[in-house]
Design a protein around this motif. Structure first.
Motif, short mmCIF file in Angstrom:
data_model
loop_
_atom_site.label_atom_id
_atom_site.label_comp_id
_atom_site.label_asym_id
_atom_site.label_seq_id
_atom_site.Cartn_x
_atom_site.Cartn_y
_atom_site.Cartn_z
N ALA A 92 -4.80 7.65 77.88
CA ALA A 92 -3.99 6.98 78.89
C ALA A 92 -2.93 7.94 79.39
CB ALA A 92 -3.33 5.74 78.28
N ALA A 93 -2.51 7.77 80.63
CA ALA A 93 -1.48 8.63 81.20
C ALA A 93 -0.16 8.46 80.46
CB ALA A 93 -1.29 8.30 82.69
N ARG A 94 0.64 9.54 80.43
CA ARG A 94 2.00 9.53 79.90
C ARG A 94 2.08 8.98 78.47
NH1 ARG A 94 4.88 6.07 81.98
NH2 ARG A 94 3.38 4.85 83.20
N LEU A 123 0.17 12.92 84.02
CA LEU A 123 -0.03 11.78 84.91
C LEU A 123 -1.50 11.40 85.06
CD1 LEU A 123 2.56 12.74 87.68
CD2 LEU A 123 2.82 11.08 85.82
N ASP A 125 -4.98 10.42 86.23
CA ASP A 125 -5.36 9.82 87.52
C ASP A 125 -4.27 8.93 88.09
OD1 ASP A 125 -7.80 11.08 87.39
OD2 ASP A 125 -8.81 9.38 86.46
N GLU A 126 -3.24 8.66 87.31
CA GLU A 126 -2.15 7.81 87.76
C GLU A 126 -1.37 8.45 88.89
OE1 GLU A 126 0.18 5.42 84.71
OE2 GLU A 126 1.66 6.90 85.36
N GLY A 129 2.50 8.12 91.83
CA GLY A 129 2.89 6.76 92.19
C GLY A 129 3.52 6.68 93.57
N GLU A 255 11.74 3.70 87.16
CA GLU A 255 11.27 4.94 87.78
C GLU A 255 12.19 5.32 88.93
OE1 GLU A 255 7.24 5.65 88.60
OE2 GLU A 255 6.47 4.50 86.90
#
Length: 874
Positions: A92-94, A123, A125-126, A129, A255
């Motif tokens: 999973a990202a991050r 990151l 594929d995320e 943002g 964020e």
């Protein structure tokens, strides 16, 4: 594991040490779903092997047990592999993942688990943002800032950011990272790198400020130059994208992203150029601009700007850092108001200035490698304008002011100070790669060459392998081609060269052609091209990476691009020959470029070597190909065109003189027909002796001349060339005061920090110290000190991907003692100089096996362990 002789007991169980993920410890921002693990298996005793491993991955270190691991358990895998072990769990990202490994030895004894390690994903594929690229029109290097509030206890915070060309990232008045000239230089139309930064400790309850000052780098270079960097397809003003992710203890996530809520203004850096230098006006400094409470109401709103075309990818290679700070060895006032500081070494970096002067005083710092007529020489015929490597600081007039540039680096030994008396320090800056090798010898010249080559290589590592930090700062492919074996034997370049191989792929034209500099903004496809010996670095470097690191994934990732490149090269072969415009660049007496011999000879030879490397790569990854057939046709074409069988020498019709490179290269690459090898080698040795034991080679021939002579029984001739003190030679340079390798053999060499003529160090490592790394990921080494003339002892210690290898020998009268340390997973073929096998003693004899004898060497094949050999007739 070998059967233990009577009376012997096995050593302790295997212990995994130095666990790494993707060639580094605890990486932040891993941008791949299946990163690879590696470790070094260690054990006492002799003949230890790894028979199996088990990897556990968990969400927390306390869960790293077989019963509790909640992410992935590889199970017991019967394999001797200690690197390139792919993670096959969820990604999973991050997210931070913790891991450990357990090993089994050749007797199937279970070892202890390694200390917990971790890696953290980027990151993936995320992406970024809601963050957008921002910038704006300013009259100087832009400052960007954004305020935000922290209202609770923070679990962790990460800043993901890319500022082009360079970004000095700040948070609450503190630097986010010690990286400089960051992110790394790429072909921005294809790849843009972002950094991942742990900023948890920099945040505070209440108002916070994140900011950045942006430099131009190669992304926005405006200084006109022959390579047209100022007209590259990506050229644009500086810009920034950032995503700050704050995770609270209570589970909330905030964020802060780059958008139109950021503020922008022009800062005190009035101009910055990698070639010209920087100008900084201390009067325009804005103290506290990156801290809470600063009034930025007069700043403009940041604008949304066009995103570069390249894919945002996590930076995986080592950043550039300030490695060392050095005081000058001498400061001389050469005339009233003009001082020259001599730092006593030739390096890459910049100077840090401390000065007390009235407001508006301009202090200039001109950097160069030499001094002439009372001035530091800073000239560059390839860059427009008379400002080269000159920084300017305009004093604010507030007591002692300290400043250093942040968006350019220079190649220099001397700095000329004008405008006011100032204190300066050298800030050595290069890619922060790890040294892996230590060499010593009783022959001081060899130690001197090794130190000089190491410094020269480091001076030319700035995210890409450059040719010279003074003039070009370009990634010349031919330089890396000839230098790679020495570079890989000196430094850990697994991540560095993996990145640059990506640059090679990004720089490829639709036709398959590669330019002679990489990255390229379009220059080098027609200028000084085609030059076969240069971009054939692609398959050859891939093969070298496999030799040192056993990296099969790298081979597979580049196979399609490699095929397209070689199809282009083979498609332009005429009459069995490859046309090249560069050839053996800068031999003695040819300061304007290539040697006079027919460049099709070296062009064809290097293409032959390249397609053979590709054939090996194809075999390794199971990809069918016809490269072996193509290689045979190239060898036939070269021999038909240039081999004089009666004279047993290579030459061309338009250049009847004997050329050492024309004969050494075919010998080195195995192109010479077997029945003529001895005669061609003898002719080469005879020419060297006829020249008073001088080389007559440029950058291509210099790296193969001494190894070829030594391989064919002329080690004493090679030694005389290596230790020569008259022009042309390395000794000639050092008698003139050199401390690095030069571009040209002549005293007035244009560049004095250029590694492609310094590949004598490869011969020193492989033939004097006697260590040659063979096989996949150093699984086999050859120990053969066959260039021992004028040397009483030599030693080399190298940290390979499998562990430490050490070779050390000492000669006393006719007795030679040889120590060899072999890591688990490696086999050593040890050639002990001797008159007969009976003259050699091996300890421990029980594990050494029965030796063979050939050509003055007693030969043992030994497994892991510490070995001692004594020869009474060396």
């Amino acid at each position: 594991m070998p059967v233990l002789p009577d009376g012997w007991t096995p050593g302790g169980p295997l212990i995994p040490r130095s666990p790494q993920t993707e060639y580094t410890e605890r990486p932040l921002g891993v941008d791949m779903a299946r990163p690879r693990f590696s470790w070094i298996a260690t054990a006492s005793g002799y003949g230890a092997t790894q028979s199996a491993y088990r990897v556990l991955v968990a969400s927390a270190p306390e869960l790293l047990t077989p019963d509790a691991a909640d992410v992935w358990d590889s199970g017991k895998v019967n394999s001797a592999r200690t690197f390139g072990v792919e993670y096959e769990g969820p990604s999973a990202a991050r997210t931070r993942y913790h891991w450990t490994v357990q090993l089994w030895d050749g007797l199937d004894r279970e070892g202890e688990w390694s200390e917990p390690e971790w890696f953290e994903t980027g990151l993936l594929d995320e992406g970024f943002g809601a963050a957008r690229w921002i910038g704006g029109q300013t009259d100087s290097a832009p400052l960007l800032r954004r305020t935000f509030t922290i209202d609770g206890a923070i679990r962790r915070a990460r800043l993901y950011a890319s500022g082009l060309g360079y970004a000095d990232l700040r948070l609450n008045g503190q630097p986010v990272t010690d990286a400089v000239l960051d992110p790394g230089f790429t072909a921005y139309d294809h790849t843009v790198l972002y950094g991942t930064h742990d900023v948890t400790a920099l945040l505070a309850t209440g108002e916070n400020v994140v900011g950045a000052e942006l430099g131009r780098g190669f992304f926005g270079l405006t200084t006109p130059n022959i390579w047209r960097w100022h007209e590259a397809p990506w050229t644009a003003d500086p810009r920034l994208i950032a995503r700050l992710v704050v995770e609270y203890d209570d589970g909330r996530i905030d964020e802060i992203v780059t958008d139109e809520s950021w503020r922008i203004t022009g800062g005190p850096t009035l101009s910055d150029s990698l070639y010209a230098g920087e100008t900084y006006d201390g009067r325009r400094a804005l103290p506290g601009w990156d801290t809470a409470g600063f009034d930025a109401s007069s700043w403009s709103t940041a604008a949304l700007v066009e995103a570069p075309k390249g894919k945002l990818t996590a930076q995986a290679h080592e950043p550039i850092r300030v490695i060392e700070t050095v005081d000058p060895v001498e400061v001389t006032e050469v005339r009233p108001g003009v001082w020259i500081a001599d730092f006593g070494r030739t390096v890459a970096g910049w100077t840090r200035l401390s000065v007390t002067a009235p407001a508006g005083t301009t202090i200039s710092l001109t950097h160069g490698e030499t001094v002439a007529d009372g001035n530091v020489v800073a000239e560059n015929g390839h860059v427009e304008g008379d400002r080269i490597q000159r920084d300017e600081y305009i004093a604010a007039g507030h007591g002692t002011e300290t400043w250093e540039p942040r968006f350019s680096y220079k190649g220099f030994r001397y700095v000329q100070i004008e405008g006011a008396r100032a204190d300066v320090q050298l800030r050595v800056a290069n890619s922060d790669v790890r040294g892996i090798t230590r060499f010593t010898s009783t022959q001081s010249a060899y130690e001197q060459y090794e130190r000089a080559m190491r410094r020269t290589v480091l001076s030319n590592l700035h995210g890409i392998p450059t040719d010279t930090p003074f003039y070009e700062k370009n990634g010349w492919t031919g330089d890396a081609q000839v230098g790679a074996p020495t570079m890989l034997a000196t430094l850990d370049l697994a991540r560095f060269f993996t990145k640059w191989l990506g640059d090679i792929r990004d720089s490829q034209a639709d036709s398959g052609q590669l330019p002679v500099i990489i990255p390229s903004g379009g220059w080098g496809f027609t200028e000084l091209s085609p030059a076969t010996e240069w971009p054939t670095v692609y398959p050859i470097l891939l093969r070298e990476m496999y030799r040192w690191y056993g990296d099969e994934r790298l081979l597979r990732e580049h196979w399609e691009s490699l095929n397209r490149y070689l199809a282009w090269e083979l498609g332009r072969v005429e009459d069995g020959l490859s046309v090249s415009v560069l050839g053996d660049w800068l031999p003695p007496g040819y300061m304007e470029g290539p040697a006079p011999e027919d460049r099709r000879l070296t062009g064809t030879a290097y293409l032959y070597r390249a397609v053979l490397a590709a054939a090996e790569i194809g075999e390794l990854i199971g990809a069918p190909n016809d490269y072996a057939k193509a290689a045979a046709e190239l060898a036939d074409g070269l021999n038909r065109a240039f081999l004089d069988r009666d004279a047993a020498r290579y030459r061309s019709a338009d250049d009847p003189d004997y050329r050492q490179t024309s004969n050494a290269v075919p010998l080195a690459f195995g192109i010479v027909p077997e029945d003529l090898v001895d005669r061609v080698a003898a002719g080469l040795a005879a020419d060297v002796e006829a020249r008073g034991f001088h080389l007559n080679t440029g950058c291509l021939g210099v790296g193969v001349l001494l190894p070829v002579l030594t391989t064919h029984g002329y080690g004493d001739v090679a030694t005389k060339v290596a230790l020569q003190r008259e022009y042309p030679s390395w000794g000639y340079w050092f008698d003139l005061g050199a401390d690095t390798m030069w571009e040209m053999w002549e005293e007035n060499s244009r560049s004095r920090n250029h590694y492609f003529q310094g590949t004598v160090v490869q011969w020193i490592f492989e033939n004097v110290a006697g260590l040659r790394v063979l096989g996949a990921g150093s699984d086999k080494i050859l120990v053969r000190p066959d260039a021992r003339a004028e040397v009483d002892s030599a030693s080399i210690r190298t940290e390979t991907i499998r562990g430490r290898v050490t070779v050390s020998w000492m000669k006393t009268s006719r007795v030679l003692s040889l120590e060899v340390q072999v890591p688990v997973g490696t086999t050593a073929e040890v050639h002990v100089p001797s008159a007969a096998a009976a003259d050699v003693t091996a300890v421990p004899h029980a594990f050494a096996g029965e030796p063979t004898y050939a050509d003055g060497y007693t030969i043992y094949t030994v497994p892991a362990g510490q070995w001692h050999f004594t020869s009474r007739s060396a």
